[in-house]
Design an enzyme around this catalytic site. Sequence first.
Site, PDB file in Angstrom:
ATOM      1  N   LYS A 122     122.749  31.853  31.582  1.00  0.00           N
ATOM      2  CA  LYS A 122     123.533  32.970  32.115  1.00  0.00           C
ATOM      3  C   LYS A 122     123.810  32.791  33.605  1.00  0.00           C
ATOM      4  O   LYS A 122     124.818  33.298  34.117  1.00  0.00           O
ATOM      5  CB  LYS A 122     122.818  34.301  31.857  1.00  0.00           C
ATOM      6  CG  LYS A 122     122.615  34.595  30.380  1.00  0.00           C
ATOM      7  CD  LYS A 122     123.925  34.474  29.620  1.00  0.00           C
ATOM      8  CE  LYS A 122     123.740  34.301  28.146  1.00  0.00           C
ATOM      9  NZ  LYS A 122     124.983  33.947  27.442  1.00  0.00           N
ATOM     10  N   ARG A 135     141.256  28.956  40.642  1.00  0.00           N
ATOM     11  CA  ARG A 135     142.533  28.705  39.968  1.00  0.00           C
ATOM     12  C   ARG A 135     143.491  29.888  40.087  1.00  0.00           C
ATOM     13  O   ARG A 135     144.561  29.878  39.510  1.00  0.00           O
ATOM     14  CB  ARG A 135     142.273  28.389  38.495  1.00  0.00           C
ATOM     15  CG  ARG A 135     141.479  27.109  38.270  1.00  0.00           C
ATOM     16  CD  ARG A 135     141.059  26.953  36.821  1.00  0.00           C
ATOM     17  NE  ARG A 135     142.194  26.866  35.933  1.00  0.00           N
ATOM     18  CZ  ARG A 135     142.331  27.562  34.805  1.00  0.00           C
ATOM     19  NH1 ARG A 135     141.379  28.415  34.431  1.00  0.00           N
ATOM     20  NH2 ARG A 135     143.396  27.410  34.039  1.00  0.00           N
ATOM     21  N   LYS A 137     143.295  32.824  38.786  1.00  0.00           N
ATOM     22  CA  LYS A 137     143.482  33.540  37.526  1.00  0.00           C
ATOM     23  C   LYS A 137     142.846  34.934  37.653  1.00  0.00           C
ATOM     24  O   LYS A 137     141.946  35.323  36.901  1.00  0.00           O
ATOM     25  CB  LYS A 137     142.838  32.760  36.376  1.00  0.00           C
ATOM     26  CG  LYS A 137     143.413  31.378  36.157  1.00  0.00           C
ATOM     27  CD  LYS A 137     144.826  31.436  35.609  1.00  0.00           C
ATOM     28  CE  LYS A 137     145.358  30.058  35.278  1.00  0.00           C
ATOM     29  NZ  LYS A 137     146.725  30.092  34.719  1.00  0.00           N
ATOM     30  N   HIS A 145     134.452  41.530  32.681  1.00  0.00           N
ATOM     31  CA  HIS A 145     134.015  40.154  32.943  1.00  0.00           C
ATOM     32  C   HIS A 145     132.922  40.121  34.004  1.00  0.00           C
ATOM     33  O   HIS A 145     131.867  39.501  33.805  1.00  0.00           O
ATOM     34  CB  HIS A 145     135.216  39.318  33.395  1.00  0.00           C
ATOM     35  CG  HIS A 145     134.864  37.917  33.771  1.00  0.00           C
ATOM     36  ND1 HIS A 145     134.834  36.882  32.856  1.00  0.00           N
ATOM     37  CD2 HIS A 145     134.526  37.375  34.967  1.00  0.00           C
ATOM     38  CE1 HIS A 145     134.480  35.769  33.475  1.00  0.00           C
ATOM     39  NE2 HIS A 145     134.289  36.044  34.757  1.00  0.00           N
ATOM     40  N   HIS A 148     129.598  41.959  32.878  1.00  0.00           N
ATOM     41  CA  HIS A 148     128.824  41.168  31.918  1.00  0.00           C
ATOM     42  C   HIS A 148     128.112  40.000  32.605  1.00  0.00           C
ATOM     43  O   HIS A 148     126.903  39.790  32.418  1.00  0.00           O
ATOM     44  CB  HIS A 148     129.751  40.641  30.818  1.00  0.00           C
ATOM     45  CG  HIS A 148     129.070  39.724  29.858  1.00  0.00           C
ATOM     46  ND1 HIS A 148     128.184  40.167  28.891  1.00  0.00           N
ATOM     47  CD2 HIS A 148     129.127  38.373  29.709  1.00  0.00           C
ATOM     48  CE1 HIS A 148     127.734  39.145  28.198  1.00  0.00           C
ATOM     49  NE2 HIS A 148     128.283  38.045  28.674  1.00  0.00           N
ATOM     50  N   LYS A 202     141.887  33.251  19.012  1.00  0.00           N
ATOM     51  CA  LYS A 202     141.369  33.965  20.184  1.00  0.00           C
ATOM     52  C   LYS A 202     141.011  35.407  19.855  1.00  0.00           C
ATOM     53  O   LYS A 202     139.967  35.917  20.266  1.00  0.00           O
ATOM     54  CB  LYS A 202     142.396  33.917  21.319  1.00  0.00           C
ATOM     55  CG  LYS A 202     141.921  34.631  22.575  1.00  0.00           C
ATOM     56  CD  LYS A 202     142.966  34.559  23.678  1.00  0.00           C
ATOM     57  CE  LYS A 202     142.473  35.272  24.935  1.00  0.00           C
ATOM     58  NZ  LYS A 202     143.475  35.219  26.022  1.00  0.00           N
ATOM     59  N   THR A 206     136.985  38.009  20.031  1.00  0.00           N
ATOM     60  CA  THR A 206     136.629  39.361  20.454  1.00  0.00           C
ATOM     61  C   THR A 206     136.048  40.148  19.286  1.00  0.00           C
ATOM     62  O   THR A 206     135.098  40.921  19.450  1.00  0.00           O
ATOM     63  CB  THR A 206     137.857  40.091  21.028  1.00  0.00           C
ATOM     64  OG1 THR A 206     138.455  39.287  22.044  1.00  0.00           O
ATOM     65  CG2 THR A 206     137.449  41.429  21.627  1.00  0.00           C
ATOM     66  N   GLN A 209     132.517  39.131  18.833  1.00  0.00           N
ATOM     67  CA  GLN A 209     131.671  39.712  19.873  1.00  0.00           C
ATOM     68  C   GLN A 209     131.354  41.170  19.582  1.00  0.00           C
ATOM     69  O   GLN A 209     130.214  41.622  19.776  1.00  0.00           O
ATOM     70  CB  GLN A 209     132.352  39.558  21.233  1.00  0.00           C
ATOM     71  CG  GLN A 209     132.352  38.118  21.738  1.00  0.00           C
ATOM     72  CD  GLN A 209     133.211  37.933  22.980  1.00  0.00           C
ATOM     73  OE1 GLN A 209     134.320  38.449  23.057  1.00  0.00           O
ATOM     74  NE2 GLN A 209     132.696  37.198  23.949  1.00  0.00           N
ATOM     75  N   ARG A 262     151.354  47.292  18.855  1.00  0.00           N
ATOM     76  CA  ARG A 262     152.156  48.494  18.605  1.00  0.00           C
ATOM     77  C   ARG A 262     153.419  48.496  19.467  1.00  0.00           C
ATOM     78  O   ARG A 262     154.498  48.871  18.992  1.00  0.00           O
ATOM     79  CB  ARG A 262     151.325  49.734  18.895  1.00  0.00           C
ATOM     80  CG  ARG A 262     150.234  50.007  17.865  1.00  0.00           C
ATOM     81  CD  ARG A 262     149.405  51.211  18.258  1.00  0.00           C
ATOM     82  NE  ARG A 262     148.373  51.481  17.259  1.00  0.00           N
ATOM     83  CZ  ARG A 262     147.436  52.426  17.408  1.00  0.00           C
ATOM     84  NH1 ARG A 262     147.427  53.183  18.498  1.00  0.00           N
ATOM     85  NH2 ARG A 262     146.520  52.607  16.462  1.00  0.00           N
TER      86      ARG A 262
END
Length: 292
Positions: A122, A135, A137, A145, A148, A202, A206, A209, A262
């Site tokens: 971790k 980068r 991003k 993110h 966690h 992808k 999720t 998880q 949607r």
Amino acid sequence: MTFFKNLVHNYEYATTKLNDPRTTDWFLMSTPWPTIAIVTAYLIFVYGGQKWMKNRTAYSLKDAMLCYNFCLVILNAYIFYEYLVSTWLNPKFSKSCQVMDYSNEGLPLRLAKVSWWFYFSKIIELMDTVFFVLRKKNNQISFLHVYHHSTMPLLWWTGVKFVPGGESYQCASINSFIHVLMYTYYLLSAMGPQMQKFLWWKRYMTTFQLIQFWWILGHTLHAMYVNCDFPIGFGFALLAYDFSHIVLFSHFYYNTYTKKARAKKAETDKNLTNGTTEKHSSENGSTTTRRK
């Protein structure tokens, strides 16, 4: 002053009397301060790094990312294997209600060691965010993110310090398996656009998880209900932490997949409706012309 004296006394008592003596001298385990310092430096970098990179060109880092993601796949596969051998495939290990075993040999010690590796992984995974920052991003650096990544090292330092075994095996073993899949996805993604056709799954990452968090929630509630002679304070802490992830990941899933799907469907329906209207208008115009 009395409050701080009691706080210091309770801290010293916990770290010297309640801790697992097997893990005390392991790397980073003697006190929580190195881990707290690492997480603090991480949070400072997340905030300061984005400001520092604002007017700079993003780094590519493709080779570094390929190496990093490959190593994380191997590390998490090793961790999962060790949990598999010491718990899931161990006939003497209860999968539903396991007490702590502080034996300094055999599978209990092996379980404690892999729990330390899980904790250390971790800390390594904080590099995920470092790559995002360098980068540029920034859209990937969400509250979920950062929350966690910054809390997992602290949570698992506590776990390895006091309870590296027993019921704590469940969440770590499942999480390491999920991370094998996740870093495999990242590895393929880092190889370039030609791999996009292999990255259709992808959304399911999720989903996996979320299933993981609900599974851990149910298992922890069961273990607390039947009283596994496992420190109940850790059970409550895990429940609260796990539930926070269910809320945050559910919100992420809704915004990323359900809401966008949607909106896309509504846009498609709108285009179809507009196309039909234009067609009817064109046909009516042609009819009028012919009648003239």
